[in-house]
Design an enzyme around this catalytic site. Structure first.
Site, PDB file in Angstrom:
ATOM      1  N   LYS A  22      16.789  17.843  12.745  1.00  0.00           N
ATOM      2  CA  LYS A  22      16.342  18.713  11.650  1.00  0.00           C
ATOM      3  C   LYS A  22      16.738  18.179  10.285  1.00  0.00           C
ATOM      4  O   LYS A  22      15.940  18.224   9.335  1.00  0.00           O
ATOM      5  CB  LYS A  22      16.881  20.123  11.841  1.00  0.00           C
ATOM      6  N   TYR A 100      25.639  22.723   4.173  1.00  0.00           N
ATOM      7  CA  TYR A 100      24.769  22.609   5.344  1.00  0.00           C
ATOM      8  C   TYR A 100      23.680  21.578   5.080  1.00  0.00           C
ATOM      9  O   TYR A 100      23.059  21.572   4.010  1.00  0.00           O
ATOM     10  CB  TYR A 100      24.143  23.968   5.684  1.00  0.00           C
ATOM     11  N   LYS A 349      -4.302  -8.119  -4.277  1.00  0.00           N
ATOM     12  CA  LYS A 349      -3.056  -8.233  -3.513  1.00  0.00           C
ATOM     13  C   LYS A 349      -2.312  -9.486  -3.938  1.00  0.00           C
ATOM     14  O   LYS A 349      -2.866 -10.584  -3.938  1.00  0.00           O
ATOM     15  CB  LYS A 349      -3.374  -8.272  -2.015  1.00  0.00           C
ATOM     16  N   HIS A 361     -16.280  -4.645 -10.007  1.00  0.00           N
ATOM     17  CA  HIS A 361     -17.021  -4.103  -8.872  1.00  0.00           C
ATOM     18  C   HIS A 361     -16.747  -4.889  -7.591  1.00  0.00           C
ATOM     19  O   HIS A 361     -16.835  -6.111  -7.571  1.00  0.00           O
ATOM     20  CB  HIS A 361     -18.547  -4.168  -9.106  1.00  0.00           C
ATOM     21  N   ASN A 375     -14.104 -13.158 -16.314  1.00  0.00           N
ATOM     22  CA  ASN A 375     -15.019 -12.156 -15.758  1.00  0.00           C
ATOM     23  C   ASN A 375     -15.271 -12.492 -14.295  1.00  0.00           C
ATOM     24  O   ASN A 375     -15.771 -13.577 -13.977  1.00  0.00           O
ATOM     25  CB  ASN A 375     -16.341 -12.143 -16.526  1.00  0.00           C
ATOM     26  N   ARG A 438     -25.537 -23.743  -3.764  1.00  0.00           N
ATOM     27  CA  ARG A 438     -26.576 -22.923  -3.161  1.00  0.00           C
ATOM     28  C   ARG A 438     -27.573 -23.804  -2.436  1.00  0.00           C
ATOM     29  O   ARG A 438     -27.796 -24.945  -2.820  1.00  0.00           O
ATOM     30  CB  ARG A 438     -27.377 -22.160  -4.226  1.00  0.00           C
TER      31      ARG A 438
END
EC number: 2.7.7.23
Length: 455
Positions: A22, A100, A349, A361, A375, A438
């Site tokens: 307790k 107590y 992180k 975003h 950016n 790309r």
């Protein structure tokens, strides 16, 4: 006058329906016993003793750094027997204050006044007059108003149950006669236990003065026996914490819906919206605004920072004027620079984000060092884990990273570089230029979409 403190913390707390002892049940993010021990320490007495029983090993393990002495109550025979367990440690003390472990709201100021007002050779007890005395021991007085004894609720006669002056439990006892008083107690009562409260009658029989001390605020003496009472104390504790901060200038939209589970310090003109949780050590600078549903844990927040709703900041430092969220997650080891922006659904992180840089975003920035004025486009990922080890990404100043880019660590990106959208960067990027990775775009004319087969 040498005073010791004994904290009784041996009870099992069966009504909690928990495997946790307790006194280890949390209140404000800390075990209840931690609050009692901190208050006892503030009193600067000769020695502190803690009596444990059920789950004693777990209780001791929770306080590895305490200077208190530990005593074991081998059998759960009641509060009188529990205090008897600590008697060997009281040698040399003049009196003992009994507390107590499940009464965590008492303040050092109240207990200091209790000790000061109780005469040196008297037995002091704490009382309050309440409208609903059910469950508490009643204070029995004679025709002259002198305290004669305490009757536990289950042992009260019908007329005694109508008494509204109750025993709150805390006592100051002279040590010299205490062993004899405890030895003379019996368990002939409704609960079959040795009640510490029975020493009051023993003290009276020996000619000692019984000195009642009435608490100005009886809520300080609220105890815990079940989860409902624990929840009630949690709200009382939170109101006390927030009231103190409000009196120092903190603005809170709804104090009933903000929780502090640790230590919160604030500068001037801070604002906290509803359903905010502070955990561990949190510092807010001046003019900080914390939006609804935010969680701040072990964090330092600089001046003029805005934390938008449902952001989670843990183990991080946020520089002045930064803007976090909504729905941002800032993880341990992160430093966000001045006026930087970390937007919705961005996770950071163990990263250092330079002043004025923005990741507004849907990005993951882990194990990274990002310069000033950078950016970071939507969907950018620092690929820091190769399946065995973590690697760092270093981004210089004034870099523009196009949307949906993957930066495969370890990798360095030079000052002023631009990364075209959709690129996967695996090699060092020189300063100043445009780097793309790309497949060439092509169109297949008259291409037919696949169709479902007819059954």
């Amino acid at each position: 006058m040498l005073t010791d403190i004994v904290i009784l913390a041996a009870g099992q707390g069966t009504r909690m329906h928990s495997a946790l002892p307790k006194v280890l049940q949390p209140l404000g993010g800390k075990p209840m016993l931690a609050h009692v021990l901190a208050t006892a320490t503030d009193l600067a007495v000769r020695r502190i003793h803690i009596v444990v029983g059920f789950g004693g090993d777990a209780v001791q393990a929770a306080f590895p750094d305490t200077q208190a002495s530990w005593w074991i109550q081998a059998q759960q025979l009641g509060t009188g027997d529990a205090l008897k367990s600590a008697l060997p440690g009281l040698t040399g003390a003049d009196r003992v204050l009994v507390l107590y472990g499940d009464v965590p709201l008492l303040t050092a100021a109240t207990l200091r006044e209790f000790l000061q007002q109780t005469p040196v050779t008297a037995l002091g007890l704490t009382t309050a007059s309440v409208s609903e005395p059910h469950g508490y021991g009643r204070i029995l007085r004679d025709a002259d108003g002198q305290v004669q004894g305490i009757r536990e609720h289950k042992d009260c006669q019908t007329d005694e149950q109508a008494i509204c002056e109750i025993n709150l439990g805390m006592m100051v006892l002279p040590v010299q006669p205490l062993a004899g008083w405890l030895q003379g107690l019996s368990a002939r009562n409704a609960q079959g236990e040795i009640y510490l409260t029975d020493v009051v009658a023993a003290a009276r029989a020996d000619g000692y003065v019984v000195w009642p001390f009435t608490l100005a605020d009886a809520t300080e003496a609220l105890g815990v026996n079940d989860p409902v009472q624990l929840a009630i104390l949690e709200r009382v504790f939170q109101r006390q914490q927030l009231r103190a901060l409000q009196m120092q200038g903190l603005r809170v939209a709804d104090p009933a819906r903000v929780d502090i589970r640790g230590e919160l310090t604030c500068g001037q003109d801070c604002w906290v919206d509803p359903n905010v949780l502070f955990v561990g050590e949190v510092h807010l600078g001046h003019r900080v605004r914390v939006g609804a549903g935010a969680v701040l844990q072990d964090a330092r927040i600089g001046d003029d920072v805005e934390i938008l709703p449902y952001s989670h900041i843990e183990g991080a430092q946020i520089g002045a004027g930064a803007r976090i969220g909504p729905f941002a997650r800032i993880r341990p080891g992160t430093e966000i620079g001045e006026a930087a922006h970390i937007g919705n659904y961005v996770e950071v992180k163990a990263a250092k984000i330079g002043a004025g840089s923005k990741a507004n975003h849907l990005s993951y920035l882990g194990d990274a060092e990002i310069g000033t004025g950078v950016n970071v486009g939507a969907g950018t990922i620092t690929c820091n884990y190769d399946g065995a080890n973590k690697h760092r990404t270093i981004i210089g100043n004034d870099v523009f990273i196009g949307s949906d880019s993957q930066l495969v660590a370890p990798v360095n990106i030079g000052d002023g570089a631009t990364i075209g959208a959709g690129s996967t960067i695996t090699k060092e990027v020189p300063p100043g230029g445009l780097t793309l990775s790309r497949s060439p775009q092509r169109t297949i004319p008259h291409w037919q979409r696949p169709r479902r087969d007819k059954k």
